[in-house]
Design an enzyme around this catalytic site. Structure first.
Site, PDB file in Angstrom:
ATOM      1  N   LYS A   1     -11.130   4.039 -15.080  1.00 30.48           N
ATOM      2  CA  LYS A   1     -11.654   2.670 -14.953  1.00 30.48           C
ATOM      3  C   LYS A   1     -11.984   2.084 -16.332  1.00 30.48           C
ATOM      4  O   LYS A   1     -11.793   0.891 -16.573  1.00 30.48           O
ATOM      5  CB  LYS A   1     -12.875   2.641 -14.036  1.00 30.48           C
TER       6      LYS A   1
ATOM      7  N   THR B   1     -16.807   0.389   1.919  1.00 35.65           N
ATOM      8  CA  THR B   1     -15.408   0.644   2.304  1.00 35.65           C
ATOM      9  C   THR B   1     -15.241   2.136   2.584  1.00 35.65           C
ATOM     10  O   THR B   1     -16.173   2.926   2.390  1.00 35.65           O
ATOM     11  CB  THR B   1     -14.426   0.277   1.165  1.00 35.65           C
TER      12      THR B   1
ATOM     13  N   ASP C   1       0.873  -1.176   0.000  1.00 40.33           N
ATOM     14  CA  ASP C   1       0.000   0.000   0.000  1.00 40.33           C
ATOM     15  C   ASP C   1       0.909   1.225   0.000  1.00 40.33           C
ATOM     16  O   ASP C   1       2.064   1.156   0.442  1.00 40.33           O
ATOM     17  CB  ASP C   1      -0.906   0.026   1.247  1.00 40.33           C
TER      18      ASP C   1
ATOM     19  N   TYR D   1     -12.536   9.416 -12.936  1.00 40.07           N
ATOM     20  CA  TYR D   1     -12.669   8.030 -12.465  1.00 40.07           C
ATOM     21  C   TYR D   1     -13.216   7.141 -13.589  1.00 40.07           C
ATOM     22  O   TYR D   1     -12.722   6.048 -13.826  1.00 40.07           O
ATOM     23  CB  TYR D   1     -13.582   8.017 -11.246  1.00 40.07           C
TER      24      TYR D   1
ATOM     25  N   ASN E   1      -5.281  -3.337  -7.316  1.00 41.96           N
ATOM     26  CA  ASN E   1      -6.492  -2.932  -6.596  1.00 41.96           C
ATOM     27  C   ASN E   1      -6.453  -1.469  -6.143  1.00 41.96           C
ATOM     28  O   ASN E   1      -7.500  -0.870  -5.929  1.00 41.96           O
ATOM     29  CB  ASN E   1      -6.653  -3.854  -5.379  1.00 41.96           C
TER      30      ASN E   1
ATOM     31  N   ASP F   1       3.894   2.699  -3.788  1.00 40.95           N
ATOM     32  CA  ASP F   1       3.070   3.702  -4.468  1.00 40.95           C
ATOM     33  C   ASP F   1       2.969   3.248  -5.914  1.00 40.95           C
ATOM     34  O   ASP F   1       3.986   3.225  -6.628  1.00 40.95           O
ATOM     35  CB  ASP F   1       3.751   5.075  -4.362  1.00 40.95           C
ATOM     36  N   VAL F   2       1.773   2.893  -6.355  1.00 39.55           N
ATOM     37  CA  VAL F   2       1.626   2.281  -7.689  1.00 39.55           C
ATOM     38  C   VAL F   2       2.012   3.221  -8.818  1.00 39.55           C
ATOM     39  O   VAL F   2       2.211   2.780  -9.948  1.00 39.55           O
ATOM     40  CB  VAL F   2       0.185   1.742  -7.927  1.00 39.55           C
TER      41      VAL F   2
ATOM     42  N   THR G   1     -16.443   4.582  -0.242  1.00 46.53           N
ATOM     43  CA  THR G   1     -17.852   4.982  -0.339  1.00 46.53           C
ATOM     44  C   THR G   1     -18.278   5.794   0.886  1.00 46.53           C
ATOM     45  O   THR G   1     -19.154   6.644   0.776  1.00 46.53           O
ATOM     46  CB  THR G   1     -18.782   3.763  -0.528  1.00 46.53           C
TER      47      THR G   1
HETATM   48  P1  NAI Z   1     -10.188   2.085   0.027  1.00 47.00           P
HETATM   49  O1  NAI Z   1     -10.137   3.571  -0.023  1.00 47.00           O
HETATM   50  O2  NAI Z   1     -10.687   1.379   1.222  1.00 47.00           O
HETATM   51  O3  NAI Z   1      -8.750   1.478  -0.350  1.00 47.00           O
HETATM   52  C1  NAI Z   1      -7.913   2.009  -1.344  1.00 47.00           C
HETATM   53  C2  NAI Z   1      -6.482   1.744  -0.936  1.00 47.00           C
HETATM   54  O4  NAI Z   1      -5.623   2.195  -1.996  1.00 47.00           O
HETATM   55  C3  NAI Z   1      -6.075   2.502   0.335  1.00 47.00           C
HETATM   56  O5  NAI Z   1      -5.501   1.627   1.277  1.00 47.00           O
HETATM   57  C4  NAI Z   1      -5.053   3.526  -0.166  1.00 47.00           C
HETATM   58  O6  NAI Z   1      -4.021   3.807   0.776  1.00 47.00           O
HETATM   59  C5  NAI Z   1      -4.507   2.814  -1.402  1.00 47.00           C
HETATM   60  N1  NAI Z   1      -3.864   3.730  -2.344  1.00 47.00           N
HETATM   61  C6  NAI Z   1      -4.267   4.969  -2.717  1.00 47.00           C
HETATM   62  N2  NAI Z   1      -3.373   5.516  -3.566  1.00 47.00           N
HETATM   63  C7  NAI Z   1      -2.387   4.590  -3.714  1.00 47.00           C
HETATM   64  C8  NAI Z   1      -1.187   4.557  -4.444  1.00 47.00           C
HETATM   65  N3  NAI Z   1      -0.779   5.618  -5.185  1.00 47.00           N
HETATM   66  N4  NAI Z   1      -0.426   3.454  -4.404  1.00 47.00           N
HETATM   67  C9  NAI Z   1      -0.804   2.398  -3.646  1.00 47.00           C
HETATM   68  N5  NAI Z   1      -1.907   2.371  -2.894  1.00 47.00           N
HETATM   69  C10 NAI Z   1      -2.705   3.460  -2.949  1.00 47.00           C
HETATM   70  O7  NAI Z   1     -11.077   1.702  -1.246  1.00 47.00           O
HETATM   71  P2  NAI Z   1     -11.655   0.316  -1.762  1.00 47.00           P
HETATM   72  O8  NAI Z   1     -13.090   0.479  -1.871  1.00 47.00           O
HETATM   73  O9  NAI Z   1     -11.083  -0.831  -1.023  1.00 47.00           O
HETATM   74  O10 NAI Z   1     -11.085   0.345  -3.264  1.00 47.00           O
HETATM   75  C11 NAI Z   1     -10.277  -0.673  -3.821  1.00 47.00           C
HETATM   76  C12 NAI Z   1     -10.464  -0.634  -5.333  1.00 47.00           C
HETATM   77  O11 NAI Z   1     -11.822  -0.934  -5.658  1.00 47.00           O
HETATM   78  C13 NAI Z   1     -10.173   0.727  -5.966  1.00 47.00           C
HETATM   79  O12 NAI Z   1      -9.502   0.541  -7.198  1.00 47.00           O
HETATM   80  C14 NAI Z   1     -11.558   1.285  -6.212  1.00 47.00           C
HETATM   81  O13 NAI Z   1     -11.569   2.237  -7.248  1.00 47.00           O
HETATM   82  C15 NAI Z   1     -12.306   0.027  -6.566  1.00 47.00           C
HETATM   83  N6  NAI Z   1     -13.747   0.129  -6.434  1.00 47.00           N
HETATM   84  C16 NAI Z   1     -14.322   0.430  -5.227  1.00 47.00           C
HETATM   85  C17 NAI Z   1     -15.693   0.540  -5.137  1.00 47.00           C
HETATM   86  C18 NAI Z   1     -16.372   0.885  -3.851  1.00 47.00           C
HETATM   87  O14 NAI Z   1     -17.595   1.121  -3.878  1.00 47.00           O
HETATM   88  N7  NAI Z   1     -15.684   0.923  -2.706  1.00 47.00           N
HETATM   89  C19 NAI Z   1     -16.561   0.320  -6.313  1.00 47.00           C
HETATM   90  C20 NAI Z   1     -15.852  -0.001  -7.509  1.00 47.00           C
HETATM   91  C21 NAI Z   1     -14.496  -0.096  -7.558  1.00 47.00           C
END
Ligand code: NAI
Length: 251
Positions: free
Chosen positions: A162, A193, A38, A158, A93, A66-67, A196
């Site tokens: 995506k 999460t 992360d 976004y 992810n 950092d991706v 949202t």
């Molecule tokens: P979250 O906000 O709980 O987790 C996202 C994680 O990505 C965090 O731990 C953050 O520190 C990390 N992150 C942010 N920038 C980063 C970077 N530059 N390098 C590495 N890590 C980084 O969000 P969630 O919901 O777990 O999201 C995971 C994936 O699912 C994302 O790609 C999101 O777009 C996608 N997604 C989420 C939805 C939702 O409703 N929560 C719906 C559709 C897709």
């Protein structure tokens, strides 16, 4: 009985967040070696500590990644190799969201959102897929969104990012099929999460109201789809985008 991921070596990004954490838990429960990464390296390390305490059969290590930083990817692949062996599984992810629409989005949001979601996914595939060929093949699962499939009337950056992940998934699948690497995407709808939680109530409520199953997904329900696509059970599935959306795109 051996697990569905036993002998497998995975790198998961954004692992400290809701969906990433659930994916790591499932992979470890199914016997994989997992590099938990992360941008928040402390949160990734704390998660590995917690998971170690849970007594799951797989092994975990953490690394700040950092991706958007190519050098971080190089070091992550090196660490995975040292700790576990050549990675054969990648879950792209990590993601960030900004809500501005066509005429309200800012350039800063565009660069950040496209940088993390889109460019980060490409950099991950570029760094890890060649290593997978040394492992004898593997599987990539890119976390896109229903916003890759349909419009929402907002969040232009976004949607752009995506949608690009969906297109990159298809082309990477074609490019790497003969090298034994499958590449698929999951397209979650609303998931409970931190991402949202941060949305304005009206927007979050509208998304759930448009979901036939009438509720947000739990992160574990997305992780189950990621596990399926990563596992051998999906051996004839590549280049696809699987909606995990409670019927949101079925209307
Ligand atoms: P979250 O906000 O709980 O987790 C996202 C994680 O990505 C965090 O731990 C953050 O520190 C990390 N992150 C942010 N920038 C980063 C970077 N530059 N390098 C590495 N890590 C980084 O969000 P969630 O919901 O777990 O999201 C995971 C994936 O699912 C994302 O790609 C999101 O777009 C996608 N997604 C989420 C939805 C939702 O409703 N929560 C719906 C559709 C897709």
């Amino acid at each position: 009985m051996s697990g569905r991921m036993s002998g497998r070596i995975a790198i998961v990004t954004g692992a400290a967040g809701g969906i990433g954490r659930a994916v790591c838990e499932r992979f470890l429960a199914e016997g994989a070696g997992v590099l938990v990464t992360d941008v928040d390296g402390e949160a990734a390390a704390a998660l590995v500590k917690q998971l170690a305490g849970a007594g799951l059969p797989g092994r975990a290590a953490s690394r700040r990644l950092d991706v958007t930083a190519p050098a971080d990817w190089t070091r992550a692949v090196q660490l995975a190799r040292r700790r576990f062996g050549y990675p054969d599984t990648l879950v792209n992810n990590a993601g960030v969201l900004a809500v501005g629409g066509v005429d309200a989005g800012t350039e800063a949001d565009w660069d950040r959102v496209v940088g993390v979601n889109q460019r980060g996914t490409w950099l991950g595939m570029r760094a890890v897929m060649p290593a997978m060929t040394f492992a004898g093949g593997g599987a990539v699962v890119n976390v896109a969104s229903v916003f890759a499939l349909v419009g929402s009337g907002g969040a232009i950056a976004y949607h752009a990012a995506k949608g690009a992940i969906r297109a990159m998934t298809a082309t990477a699948a074609v490019e790497y099929a003969s090298r034994g690497v499958r590449v698929n995407a999951v397209c979650p709808g609303t998931v409970a999460t931190a991402m949202t939680d941060a949305l304005p109530d009206e927007l979050a409520g509208g998304l759930v109201a448009g979901t036939p199953l009438g509720r947000p997904a739990q992160p574990e329900e997305v992780a189950a789809a990621v596990l399926f696509l990563a596992s051998h059970e999906a051996s004839y599935i590549t280049g696809t985008a699987l909606a995990v959306d409670g019927g949101y795109t079925a209307r």
